[in-house]
Design a protein around this motif. Structure first.
Motif, PDB file in Angstrom:
ATOM      1  N   LEU A 233       6.342  -0.624   3.666  1.00  0.00           N
ATOM      2  CA  LEU A 233       5.363  -0.398   4.718  1.00  0.00           C
ATOM      3  C   LEU A 233       4.226   0.458   4.175  1.00  0.00           C
ATOM      4  CD1 LEU A 233       4.631  -0.727   7.718  1.00  0.00           C
ATOM      5  CD2 LEU A 233       5.888   1.359   8.173  1.00  0.00           C
ATOM      6  N   TRP A 234       4.599   1.494   3.432  1.00  0.00           N
ATOM      7  CA  TRP A 234       3.619   2.405   2.831  1.00  0.00           C
ATOM      8  C   TRP A 234       2.673   1.634   1.910  1.00  0.00           C
ATOM      9  CZ3 TRP A 234       3.975   8.123   2.285  1.00  0.00           C
ATOM     10  CH2 TRP A 234       2.941   8.631   1.484  1.00  0.00           C
ATOM     11  N   ALA A 235       3.278   0.791   1.063  1.00  0.00           N
ATOM     12  CA  ALA A 235       2.467   0.047   0.094  1.00  0.00           C
ATOM     13  C   ALA A 235       1.498  -0.887   0.823  1.00  0.00           C
ATOM     14  CB  ALA A 235       3.381  -0.746  -0.846  1.00  0.00           C
ATOM     15  N   CYS A 236       2.017  -1.615   1.829  1.00  0.00           N
ATOM     16  CA  CYS A 236       1.147  -2.550   2.546  1.00  0.00           C
ATOM     17  C   CYS A 236       0.075  -1.794   3.320  1.00  0.00           C
ATOM     18  CB  CYS A 236       1.959  -3.402   3.517  1.00  0.00           C
ATOM     19  SG  CYS A 236       3.080  -4.513   2.688  1.00  0.00           S
ATOM     20  N   ALA A 237       0.474  -0.667   3.926  1.00  0.00           N
ATOM     21  CA  ALA A 237      -0.496   0.110   4.702  1.00  0.00           C
ATOM     22  C   ALA A 237      -1.593   0.643   3.790  1.00  0.00           C
ATOM     23  CB  ALA A 237       0.208   1.247   5.429  1.00  0.00           C
ATOM     24  N   SER A 238      -1.225   0.998   2.551  1.00  0.00           N
ATOM     25  CA  SER A 238      -2.234   1.491   1.618  1.00  0.00           C
ATOM     26  C   SER A 238      -3.229   0.389   1.285  1.00  0.00           C
ATOM     27  CB  SER A 238      -1.575   1.996   0.337  1.00  0.00           C
ATOM     28  OG  SER A 238      -0.745   3.086   0.647  1.00  0.00           O
ATOM     29  N   LEU A 239      -2.699  -0.821   1.052  1.00  0.00           N
ATOM     30  CA  LEU A 239      -3.588  -1.949   0.782  1.00  0.00           C
ATOM     31  C   LEU A 239      -4.521  -2.179   1.956  1.00  0.00           C
ATOM     32  CD1 LEU A 239      -1.451  -4.781  -0.829  1.00  0.00           C
ATOM     33  CD2 LEU A 239      -3.387  -3.570  -1.789  1.00  0.00           C
ATOM     34  N   PHE A 240      -3.928  -2.115   3.152  1.00  0.00           N
ATOM     35  CA  PHE A 240      -4.708  -2.358   4.360  1.00  0.00           C
ATOM     36  C   PHE A 240      -5.789  -1.293   4.515  1.00  0.00           C
ATOM     37  CE2 PHE A 240      -5.245  -1.556   8.959  1.00  0.00           C
ATOM     38  CZ  PHE A 240      -5.943  -2.714   9.247  1.00  0.00           C
TER      39      PHE A 240
ATOM     40  N   LEU B 199       7.873  -6.075   9.393  1.00  0.00           N
ATOM     41  CA  LEU B 199       8.577  -4.951   8.773  1.00  0.00           C
ATOM     42  C   LEU B 199       9.269  -4.080   9.823  1.00  0.00           C
ATOM     43  CD1 LEU B 199       6.367  -3.673   5.831  1.00  0.00           C
ATOM     44  CD2 LEU B 199       8.477  -4.973   5.758  1.00  0.00           C
ATOM     45  N   PHE B 200       8.648  -3.886  10.953  1.00  0.00           N
ATOM     46  CA  PHE B 200       9.287  -3.067  11.978  1.00  0.00           C
ATOM     47  C   PHE B 200      10.491  -3.785  12.578  1.00  0.00           C
ATOM     48  CE2 PHE B 200       5.654  -0.167  12.138  1.00  0.00           C
ATOM     49  CZ  PHE B 200       6.268   1.013  12.473  1.00  0.00           C
ATOM     50  N   LEU B 201      10.306  -5.030  12.999  1.00  0.00           N
ATOM     51  CA  LEU B 201      11.341  -5.663  13.819  1.00  0.00           C
ATOM     52  C   LEU B 201      12.290  -6.559  13.041  1.00  0.00           C
ATOM     53  CD1 LEU B 201       9.204  -6.427  16.984  1.00  0.00           C
ATOM     54  CD2 LEU B 201      10.805  -4.557  16.602  1.00  0.00           C
ATOM     55  N   ALA B 202      11.815  -7.207  11.974  1.00  0.00           N
ATOM     56  CA  ALA B 202      12.683  -8.166  11.304  1.00  0.00           C
ATOM     57  C   ALA B 202      13.242  -7.643   9.983  1.00  0.00           C
ATOM     58  CB  ALA B 202      11.928  -9.464  11.065  1.00  0.00           C
ATOM     59  N   GLY B 203      12.519  -6.797   9.275  1.00  0.00           N
ATOM     60  CA  GLY B 203      12.998  -6.321   7.981  1.00  0.00           C
ATOM     61  C   GLY B 203      12.130  -6.849   6.851  1.00  0.00           C
ATOM     62  N   ASP B 204      12.612  -6.690   5.625  1.00  0.00           N
ATOM     63  CA  ASP B 204      11.808  -7.083   4.455  1.00  0.00           C
ATOM     64  C   ASP B 204      11.838  -8.590   4.258  1.00  0.00           C
ATOM     65  OD1 ASP B 204      11.570  -4.392   4.144  1.00  0.00           O
ATOM     66  OD2 ASP B 204      13.116  -4.245   2.605  1.00  0.00           O
ATOM     67  N   VAL B 205      10.999  -9.309   4.958  1.00  0.00           N
ATOM     68  CA  VAL B 205      10.931 -10.754   4.764  1.00  0.00           C
ATOM     69  C   VAL B 205       9.792 -11.013   3.790  1.00  0.00           C
ATOM     70  CG1 VAL B 205      10.681 -12.974   5.884  1.00  0.00           C
ATOM     71  CG2 VAL B 205      11.702 -11.078   7.123  1.00  0.00           C
ATOM     72  N   TRP B 206      10.170 -11.285   2.525  1.00  0.00           N
ATOM     73  CA  TRP B 206       9.144 -11.388   1.482  1.00  0.00           C
ATOM     74  C   TRP B 206       8.201 -12.547   1.726  1.00  0.00           C
ATOM     75  CZ3 TRP B 206       8.261  -7.356  -1.361  1.00  0.00           C
ATOM     76  CH2 TRP B 206       9.293  -6.415  -1.532  1.00  0.00           C
ATOM     77  N   SER B 207       8.722 -13.624   2.330  1.00  0.00           N
ATOM     78  CA  SER B 207       7.850 -14.790   2.527  1.00  0.00           C
ATOM     79  C   SER B 207       6.745 -14.497   3.540  1.00  0.00           C
ATOM     80  CB  SER B 207       8.677 -15.994   2.979  1.00  0.00           C
ATOM     81  OG  SER B 207       9.538 -15.633   4.031  1.00  0.00           O
TER      82      SER B 207
END
Lengths: 369, 382
Positions: free
Chosen positions: B269-276, B345-353
């Motif tokens: 989440l941190w990594a994606c939020a940083s990109l965002f 990420l919040f509700l389902a988990g680490d779904v890479w796809s």
């Protein structure tokens, strides 16, 4: 005095429109936004992608599947043959709904008169999930009615006959487009007013304005009128798009709608000028504009009804001018309302506008840096 | 700066950058509005919306009309009265109920005709008239669904008490994944995190470049050995740190205060939020660099950030139900990719796809926006 005021208004319009980019920003985006948002804002699902996992070979299951495939809102994207295929498909959002028919479906239906089917829905967006479930239920209910009729089973002793007033097909677009008109009008008033005083403060021209013979009330009027006029012109343009392009029925009194628009512009311009006169820099003005605009939209009842909010938050919405304007827009457009029903919405906006304008003009003089 | 000078100044480059970052921080501290954007706004908005925004209707006001009250009508109404979904209001006549619907005091009317009791015992059954206010189509559908539910319970109870069985050939077994109780807050709060972060990121930087152009301080900076890339980098670093603080705050509130489950990994989440955040800051800088004038930049920020992120990101409105052209437009909305990531990420988990393509899109958007900023700023120099 009138000449002084006219000169001031002329100057404000020049400040607003002389920069071609500023002119563009003011006129073009609201129209485009209404067109784009008008199509985007709907809770009606048009394309529910679903996967079928049918373990049954009987005729009954084929009938049920045909009912789903025939429904215009459903669109089958996958046919599964193993339990393990379900999770990856739902996880990656390839399907919203999975319909699972067990191996004994047709047999149970024939022998015991009842069978169950499983529906799996992606709940990540719980509203979409709820709507999709309703669609599924409607198809299954239809299937049941036909099955009962075809097999001579006893009909239920009572049935519901539902009608919807004001919006017979329950088109959510009819609900949202009047709301978008209100939001875009709010955005426009913020655009014109929220940064004006702050800009003059930053550039030092506001002090010059204050030493002219103009009284604060006149300066206020000069700053308020452009926002009001631009809002009126633009409000008219987007009303035309809503009725002519999106064909939202406009049943009620047009004078009542314009009275509402005028009072809403008054309160929006008041709030914008209040923010602007509180701000010392344009950065602060921008922050203020957002701190007003974002809650005003989200708490207005645009997408989530005010009745669902907790009591405290419902009380806060009473100072949100957009709340009243949205009621006016929806009632005039869809319910055919006139002045008599809308009085309760008019006066709060007048109060909000009056109070914020008085505060703003007081701040003009008393907040000097 | 010529190429021959570059190697010898490499150590100095880092020092210059540190100096530039320090300058940005000093400016941030001196105008408290940036700090307010990063810390006060997220708390204020998230608390207000987290508590205020809900699509779950209960205590829907409903008018109940029985033309000829009897034990049968009372029995049917009892099924509505006992449900917390309704706030029932008894009306004597249909006309009175219709008036209440027109005035907005009730959302629906349930009307039983005078011969209800008699028709119940006939083979074709008794009609129950339901009128809903269709203006808010979504609430109307919900209300309709609640009434159908109460009706179904009543039917089951009535047939069971008469020793009969109600014919329901196909029964639905519904499984809602990721949010089994269908709590709308669980999906609205992660979405709000994305919306609020869009505002923070863009607002922090939208006026920054324009302000320096307007005040002439950018020219002053440019006569120092610092290059445009370093100046931009200094700004990005400073506001990135500030934005990260705001982001941690919103995520913390979502999990701590609103009890939204965080099923995915925090680092992801941190990594994606940083990109965002990088993309959002980039958007702000690009607006600023293109407008070169705080007033216009502010106007573009007001128009271009909140409403598009609110309406076109999939936060409340389903993107798949939009017409193709509008779906195409949603691809330029940065928030769209992040809304999808946070909801997953919040509700389902680490779904890479889901995460990977969206993260890649964020990276691309960040590169485009920062590229625009860099080009526009450099052009002005020449």
């Amino acid at each position: 005095m009138l000449i002084r005021l006219l000169a001031l208004i002329h100057k404000e319009f020049l400040a607003l429109l002389k920069d071609p980019r500023s002119r563009m920003v003011l006129i073009v985006p609201p129209m485009i936004q209404l067109l784009v948002f008008g199509y985007a804002a709907t809770f009606d699902l048009k394309d529910i992608s679903y996967a079928l996992y049918n373990e049954d070979r009987g005729a009954a299951s084929r009938e049920l599947v045909a009912a789903f495939d025939g429904a215009p809102a459903f669109h089958r994207v996958a046919t599964l043959h193993a339990e393990g295929e379900v999770a990856p498909l739902v996880d990656k959002r390839a399907v919203l709904v999975v319909l699972r028919i067990g191996p004994r479906f047709s047999a149970d239906l024939q022998s015991r008169g009842s069978a169950s089917v499983q529906v799996i829905v992606d709940g990540r967006n719980s509203n979409t999930a709820l709507i999709a479930l309703n669609y599924v239920r409607a198809i299954v209910d239809g299937f049941n009615r036909e099955w009962i009729a075809a097999h001579g089973l006893p009909a239920p002793p009572a049935r519901l006959e539902t009608r919807a007033w004001f919006n017979p097909n329950l088109e959510s677009r009819w609900f949202f487009i009047p709301g978008i008109i209100g939001m875009l009008t709010l955005v426009t008033t913020m655009l014109v007013t929220a940064l004006t005083v702050a800009r003059e403060r930053e550039q030092g021209t506001f002090d010059q304005l204050l030493v002219t013979p103009l009284r604060p009330g006149e300066i206020l009027l000069g700053k308020a009128l452009p926002g009001f006029i631009v809002g009126m012109v633009q409000g008219t343009a987007i009303l035309l798009i809503a009725t002519l392009w999106f064909k939202v029925p406009l049943l009620g009194s047009l004078p009542a709608l314009y009275a509402g628009l005028a009072l809403f512009l008054l309160s929006g311009v008041g709030a914008g000028l209040l923010i602007s006169s509180l701000a010392v820099t344009q950065q602060q003005g921008l922050l203020g504009a957002f701190l007003f605009m974002v809650p005003a939209v989200i708490l207005s009842g645009f997408a989530t009804p005010i009745a669902n909010m907790p009591t405290v938050v419902q009380t806060i919405t009473l100072i949100d001018p957009l709340r009243y304007f949205l009621v006016i827009l929806r009632k005039v457009f869809l319910e055919g309302a006139g002045f008599d029903v809308l009085m309760g919405q008019f006066w709060p906006m007048a109060v909000i506008g009056g109070v914020s304008l008085i505060l703003a003009s007081w701040l003009f003089r008393h907040r000097l840096y | 700066m010529s190429a021959t000078q570059k190697p010898s100044l490499r150590g100095g480059g880092l020092m210059r950058l540190k100096g530039l970052v320090r300058k940005e921080f000093l400016q941030i501290v001196r105008d408290p509005s940036s700090i307010a954007i990063a810390f006060v706004m997220p708390i204020f908005l998230l608390v207000l919306f987290g508590y205020g925004v809900s699509l779950d209707a209960d205590h829907v006001p409903v008018a109940l009309v029985a033309e000829a009250p009897s034990p049968d009508t009372a029995d049917f109404f009892a099924s509505l009265e006992s449900s917390h979904y309704f706030a029932p209001l008894h009306a004597r006549t249909l006309a009175a109920a219709e008036q209440a619907l027109r005035e907005g005091r009730v959302n629906a009317i349930v009307h039983l005709r005078a011969n209800f009791a008699e028709q119940l015992r006939r083979s074709d059954g008794a009609p129950i008239q339901v009128i809903v206010n269709g203006v808010d189509a979504n609430t109307a559908r919900l209300t309709q669904g609640y009434i159908e539910g109460a009706w179904g319970n009543w039917l089951a109870r009535r047939t069971a008490s008469q020793g009969q069985e109600l014919a329901t050939p196909v029964q639905l077994e519904q499984r809602v994944w990721f949010n089994s109780e269908l709590r709308s807050r669980n999906y609205l709060v992660p979405g709000l995190v994305a919306i609020i972060m869009t505002l923070i990121g863009t607002l922090l930087t939208a006026l920054v470049m324009a302000r320096e152009w307007e005040r002439g301080t950018l020219e002053a900076l440019l006569v120092t050995p610092a290059s445009m890339t370093e100046i931009l980098l200094g700004k990005i670093i400073a506001y990135f740190v500030l934005g990260t603080g705001g982001m941690l705050l919103t995520v913390g509130l979502a999990v701590g205060l609103f009890e939204v489950p965080l099923r995915g990994a925090f680092w992801l989440l941190w990594a994606c939020a940083s990109l965002f955040l990088l993309a959002a800051l980039g958007m702000g800088l690009a607006i600023s660099a293109v407008a070169r004038n705080q007033f216009v930049a502010g106007q573009v920020a007001i128009i271009g950030t909140f409403l598009p992120a609110f309406l076109l990101s999939g936060f409340i409105f389903d993107i798949d139900s939009m017409p193709t052209v509008v779906q195409g437009i949603t691809h330029v909305i940065v928030a769209r990719y992040f809304v999808s990531i946070v909801q997953t990420l919040f509700l389902a988990g680490d779904v890479w796809s889901v995460v990977l393509p969206n993260a890649f899109a964020l990276l691309l958007m960040a590169a485009i926006f920062l590229g625009i900023t860099w080009r526009k700023s450099r052009k002005r120099l020449e």
